[in-house]
Design an enzyme around this catalytic site. Sequence first.
Site, short mmCIF file in Angstrom:
data_model
loop_
_atom_site.label_atom_id
_atom_site.label_comp_id
_atom_site.label_asym_id
_atom_site.label_seq_id
_atom_site.Cartn_x
_atom_site.Cartn_y
_atom_site.Cartn_z
N ARG A 46 15.98 -4.81 -36.87
CA ARG A 46 14.44 -4.55 -36.75
C ARG A 46 14.64 -4.87 -38.60
O ARG A 46 13.64 -4.69 -39.00
CB ARG A 46 14.40 -3.72 -36.89
CG ARG A 46 13.16 -2.24 -37.45
CD ARG A 46 13.31 -1.67 -36.83
NE ARG A 46 13.96 -0.01 -36.48
CZ ARG A 46 14.76 0.49 -37.32
NH1 ARG A 46 14.23 -0.05 -38.83
NH2 ARG A 46 15.57 1.33 -37.01
N TYR A 98 -13.20 -9.17 -34.74
CA TYR A 98 -12.32 -8.98 -33.95
C TYR A 98 -12.56 -7.45 -33.31
O TYR A 98 -12.46 -6.37 -33.36
CB TYR A 98 -11.08 -9.06 -33.64
CG TYR A 98 -10.33 -9.03 -32.60
CD1 TYR A 98 -10.26 -10.25 -31.62
CD2 TYR A 98 -9.06 -8.27 -32.55
CE1 TYR A 98 -9.50 -10.12 -30.14
CE2 TYR A 98 -8.69 -8.36 -31.19
CZ TYR A 98 -8.43 -8.46 -29.64
OH TYR A 98 -7.60 -8.87 -29.40
N ASP A 170 -7.87 -12.20 -42.44
CA ASP A 170 -8.21 -12.97 -41.22
C ASP A 170 -7.78 -13.88 -40.73
O ASP A 170 -9.20 -14.39 -40.43
CB ASP A 170 -8.47 -11.42 -40.05
CG ASP A 170 -8.43 -11.66 -38.33
OD1 ASP A 170 -7.45 -13.17 -38.50
OD2 ASP A 170 -7.72 -11.39 -37.45
N LYS A 195 -2.28 -16.82 -30.61
CA LYS A 195 -3.92 -17.89 -30.49
C LYS A 195 -3.27 -19.40 -31.00
O LYS A 195 -2.21 -19.59 -30.60
CB LYS A 195 -5.06 -17.21 -31.36
CG LYS A 195 -5.35 -15.83 -31.03
CD LYS A 195 -6.00 -15.47 -30.06
CE LYS A 195 -5.58 -13.77 -29.90
NZ LYS A 195 -6.59 -13.05 -30.48
#
Length: 381
Positions: A46, A98, A170, A195
């Site tokens: 992690r 978005y 973004d 994407k």
Amino acid sequence: MRPKTKLIHAGIVGDPHTGAVSVPIYQVSTYEQEAVGVHKGYEYSRTGNPTRHALEEVIKELEDGVRGFAFSSGMAAIHAAMSLLKSGDHVILTDDVYGGTYRIFTKVLHRLGIESTFVDTTSLQALQQALQSNTKAIYVETPTNPLLKVTDIAAVAKWSKANELLFIVDNTFSTPYWQTPLALGADIVLHSATKYIGGHSDVVAGLAVVNSEQLGEELHFIQNAIGAVLGPMDSWLLMRGLKTLGLRMEAQERNAEQIVAFLNQHPAVSKVNYPGLSDHPQHTLASTQARGFGGMVSFDVGGSAKVDEVLSKVRYFTLAESLGAVESLISVPARMTHASIPYERRQELGITDGLIRISIGIEDAQDLIEDLTSALSESGL
Ligand SMILES: *Cc1c(COP(=O)(O)O)cnc(C)c1O
């Protein structure tokens, strides 16, 4: 290094232990310590994993940043960046962000005491009007989804610095291949790597890159504390996708250019949104701020009945959420990606019921144009 070479040679290349040309998938959760706290740089996956680290290094270099981070989704990356803020802080955002970004701000972060105002970030005047005494960050998506509006990153960076705000961009739609916001003055770049960066519709992932060691320390603390990290296999898939990012972005843009020219003269299409069009409101800015216009296009066919007709006729455009992969996708923002935005708000923004968004793939442009020709025709050929 020029961009296409960077995509192949940046970051960590191969494996020094074996000579393997591809970074191995370190499918491991924990690491042996020779004595307490004595280790080879990894303690627990992690906190850090070699495969994820290799991806974080390459995205850092591609975005011209200081430190990179990989998350289990784009939303997890956004959540991590917003966890730099605290209750009582206020954020100004681009109005047609978005849908998931709108949702996390209005439905989740709002409950935690983080306020948000959505404005047209193409207008510095609108930014100035939205500024409050507790404003701590500005969050810009450019080009936007689905209207492809373009915000001036350098101008907002200057304004943001003057007001001591954290400036977050973004960069999902442009990718570092076309646009590098940190070089234009942004503090943090975020990606839905699901994407274009992944590019093959086979992985959900998020990335973040920061412009300073201090933000790097803070974001690593959050990444490790919250724990929405990207697994080694998915990290490897993104590195694989990145190698062809340049080729894909170029091919998608070449196809977009031809499809936009076709749509723009079609009688059934009332409006085409694409930053590469000379009548796009921010065309000049888009031409200088980014190295390419991308492969996302939206256009209006008048209403939902016509939309449904087009959807029922297309063969090569797959009706699906998401974007940026090798196959062309088609979607209806009002009923899909932006359904979580209230109807009245969608009308204000121009996300009409007749709006269709296409993500252009790497197929032969002529096949895609023939597909759209028959889908838009009155006769139902
Ligand atoms: C898809 C998307 C997101 C969310 O990313 P996920 O990987 O789906 O969590 C954020 N921003 C933009 C612009 C997107 O297209």
